[in-house]
Design a protein around this motif. Sequence first.
Motif, PDB file in Angstrom:
ATOM      1  N   MET A  49       0.829  -1.198   0.000  1.00 36.48           N
ATOM      2  CA  MET A  49       0.000   0.000   0.000  1.00 36.48           C
ATOM      3  C   MET A  49       0.872   1.261   0.000  1.00 36.48           C
ATOM      4  N   THR A  50       1.916   1.268   0.824  1.00 34.54           N
ATOM      5  CA  THR A  50       2.786   2.428   0.900  1.00 34.54           C
ATOM      6  C   THR A  50       3.563   2.623  -0.400  1.00 34.54           C
ATOM      7  N   VAL A  51       3.960   1.526  -1.036  1.00 36.87           N
ATOM      8  CA  VAL A  51       4.682   1.633  -2.314  1.00 36.87           C
ATOM      9  C   VAL A  51       3.774   2.247  -3.372  1.00 36.87           C
ATOM     10  N   PHE A  52       2.527   1.826  -3.389  1.00 37.24           N
ATOM     11  CA  PHE A  52       1.554   2.374  -4.333  1.00 37.24           C
ATOM     12  C   PHE A  52       1.370   3.872  -4.102  1.00 37.24           C
ATOM     13  N   LEU A  53       1.255   4.278  -2.831  1.00 32.64           N
ATOM     14  CA  LEU A  53       1.100   5.699  -2.515  1.00 32.64           C
ATOM     15  C   LEU A  53       2.364   6.484  -2.870  1.00 32.64           C
ATOM     16  N   ALA A  54       3.517   5.876  -2.688  1.00 29.09           N
ATOM     17  CA  ALA A  54       4.772   6.541  -3.056  1.00 29.09           C
ATOM     18  C   ALA A  54       4.829   6.776  -4.559  1.00 29.09           C
ATOM     19  N   ILE A  55       4.386   5.793  -5.325  1.00 30.49           N
ATOM     20  CA  ILE A  55       4.349   5.942  -6.783  1.00 30.49           C
ATOM     21  C   ILE A  55       3.365   7.047  -7.177  1.00 30.49           C
ATOM     22  N   LEU A  56       2.215   7.081  -6.512  1.00 31.46           N
ATOM     23  CA  LEU A  56       1.246   8.147  -6.775  1.00 31.46           C
ATOM     24  C   LEU A  56       1.820   9.514  -6.419  1.00 31.46           C
ATOM     25  N   LEU A  57       2.571   9.579  -5.323  1.00 30.28           N
ATOM     26  CA  LEU A  57       3.189  10.833  -4.908  1.00 30.28           C
ATOM     27  C   LEU A  57       4.200  11.312  -5.947  1.00 30.28           C
ATOM     28  N   ILE A  58       5.020  10.415  -6.437  1.00 28.17           N
ATOM     29  CA  ILE A  58       6.001  10.770  -7.460  1.00 28.17           C
ATOM     30  C   ILE A  58       5.293  11.245  -8.724  1.00 28.17           C
ATOM     31  N   ALA A  59       4.215  10.569  -9.101  1.00 27.01           N
ATOM     32  CA  ALA A  59       3.457  10.980 -10.290  1.00 27.01           C
ATOM     33  C   ALA A  59       2.853  12.369 -10.091  1.00 27.01           C
ATOM     34  N   ALA A  60       2.323  12.642  -8.903  1.00 26.54           N
ATOM     35  CA  ALA A  60       1.742  13.959  -8.628  1.00 26.54           C
ATOM     36  C   ALA A  60       2.819  15.040  -8.645  1.00 26.54           C
ATOM     37  N   MET A  61       3.997  14.737  -8.117  1.00 26.23           N
ATOM     38  CA  MET A  61       5.090  15.708  -8.123  1.00 26.23           C
ATOM     39  C   MET A  61       5.566  15.979  -9.549  1.00 26.23           C
ATOM     40  N   LEU A  62       5.672  14.946 -10.357  1.00 31.17           N
ATOM     41  CA  LEU A  62       6.080  15.131 -11.754  1.00 31.17           C
ATOM     42  C   LEU A  62       5.037  15.929 -12.534  1.00 31.17           C
ATOM     43  N   ALA A  63       3.768  15.658 -12.261  1.00 33.61           N
ATOM     44  CA  ALA A  63       2.698  16.411 -12.925  1.00 33.61           C
ATOM     45  C   ALA A  63       2.739  17.878 -12.512  1.00 33.61           C
ATOM     46  N   THR A  64       3.070  18.142 -11.254  1.00 30.01           N
ATOM     47  CA  THR A  64       3.196  19.525 -10.778  1.00 30.01           C
ATOM     48  C   THR A  64       4.307  20.247 -11.524  1.00 30.01           C
ATOM     49  N   VAL A  65       5.453  19.607 -11.635  1.00 24.47           N
ATOM     50  CA  VAL A  65       6.589  20.220 -12.334  1.00 24.47           C
ATOM     51  C   VAL A  65       6.258  20.422 -13.813  1.00 24.47           C
ATOM     52  N   ALA A  66       5.619  19.440 -14.431  1.00 28.84           N
ATOM     53  CA  ALA A  66       5.265  19.551 -15.846  1.00 28.84           C
ATOM     54  C   ALA A  66       4.289  20.710 -16.077  1.00 28.84           C
ATOM     55  N   ALA A  67       3.289  20.830 -15.216  1.00 24.22           N
ATOM     56  CA  ALA A  67       2.322  21.920 -15.361  1.00 24.22           C
ATOM     57  C   ALA A  67       2.995  23.271 -15.142  1.00 24.22           C
ATOM     58  N   LEU A  68       3.914  23.341 -14.178  1.00 29.19           N
ATOM     59  CA  LEU A  68       4.632  24.584 -13.922  1.00 29.19           C
ATOM     60  C   LEU A  68       5.480  24.982 -15.126  1.00 29.19           C
ATOM     61  N   VAL A  69       6.247  24.053 -15.647  1.00 25.62           N
ATOM     62  CA  VAL A  69       7.118  24.352 -16.788  1.00 25.62           C
ATOM     63  C   VAL A  69       6.293  24.738 -18.004  1.00 25.62           C
ATOM     64  N   ARG A  70       5.236  23.996 -18.254  1.00 25.28           N
ATOM     65  CA  ARG A  70       4.399  24.308 -19.422  1.00 25.28           C
ATOM     66  C   ARG A  70       3.753  25.680 -19.279  1.00 25.28           C
ATOM     67  N   GLY A  71       3.274  25.998 -18.077  1.00 26.68           N
ATOM     68  CA  GLY A  71       2.676  27.315 -17.851  1.00 26.68           C
ATOM     69  C   GLY A  71       3.667  28.439 -18.050  1.00 26.68           C
ATOM     70  N   ILE A  72       4.898  28.240 -17.590  1.00 35.53           N
ATOM     71  CA  ILE A  72       5.932  29.266 -17.760  1.00 35.53           C
ATOM     72  C   ILE A  72       6.297  29.423 -19.232  1.00 35.53           C
ATOM     73  N   VAL A  73       6.415  28.310 -19.947  1.00 32.98           N
ATOM     74  CA  VAL A  73       6.745  28.374 -21.381  1.00 32.98           C
ATOM     75  C   VAL A  73       5.655  29.111 -22.143  1.00 32.98           C
ATOM     76  N   ILE A  74       4.405  28.812 -21.847  1.00 29.96           N
ATOM     77  CA  ILE A  74       3.300  29.506 -22.521  1.00 29.96           C
ATOM     78  C   ILE A  74       3.341  30.991 -22.184  1.00 29.96           C
ATOM     79  N   PHE A  75       3.617  31.308 -20.915  1.00 30.51           N
ATOM     80  CA  PHE A  75       3.703  32.705 -20.503  1.00 30.51           C
ATOM     81  C   PHE A  75       4.822  33.430 -21.238  1.00 30.51           C
ATOM     82  N   LEU A  76       5.960  32.785 -21.397  1.00 29.59           N
ATOM     83  CA  LEU A  76       7.096  33.417 -22.058  1.00 29.59           C
ATOM     84  C   LEU A  76       6.872  33.595 -23.559  1.00 29.59           C
TER      85      LEU A  76
END
Length: 75
Positions: free
Chosen positions: A1-28
Motif C-alpha cells: 500500500m505504501t509503495v503504491f502511494l509513493a508511486i502516486l506521490l512521485i506521479a503527482a510531483m512530476l505532474a506539478t513540475v510539468a504543469a509549472l514548466v508548461r505554464g511558464i513556457v506559454i507565458f514566455l
Amino acid sequence: MTVFLAILLIAAMLATVAALVRGIVIFLRTTEEDLKGTGPSAAGVRSNKMMQFRIFFQALAIMIVVLILFVTGRT
C-alpha cells in the motif's frame, strides 16, 4: 500500500513540475500582439489554466503525503 502511494506521490510531483514548466513556457511565448489586445488572450488563458493545474497537482501531492503518514502511523 505504501509503495503504491509513493508511486502516486512521485506521479503527482512530476505532474506539478510539468504543469509549472508548461505554464511558464506559454507565458514566455506571449507576444506583444497578445498584450495589446482587449480582454484575455488565448496564451494568457492557457497559461492561467496550466497554473490552476499546478495548484491542483500540488494539493493532490500534499493529500498523498498526509495519507502516507496516516497509513504508516506517523500522524
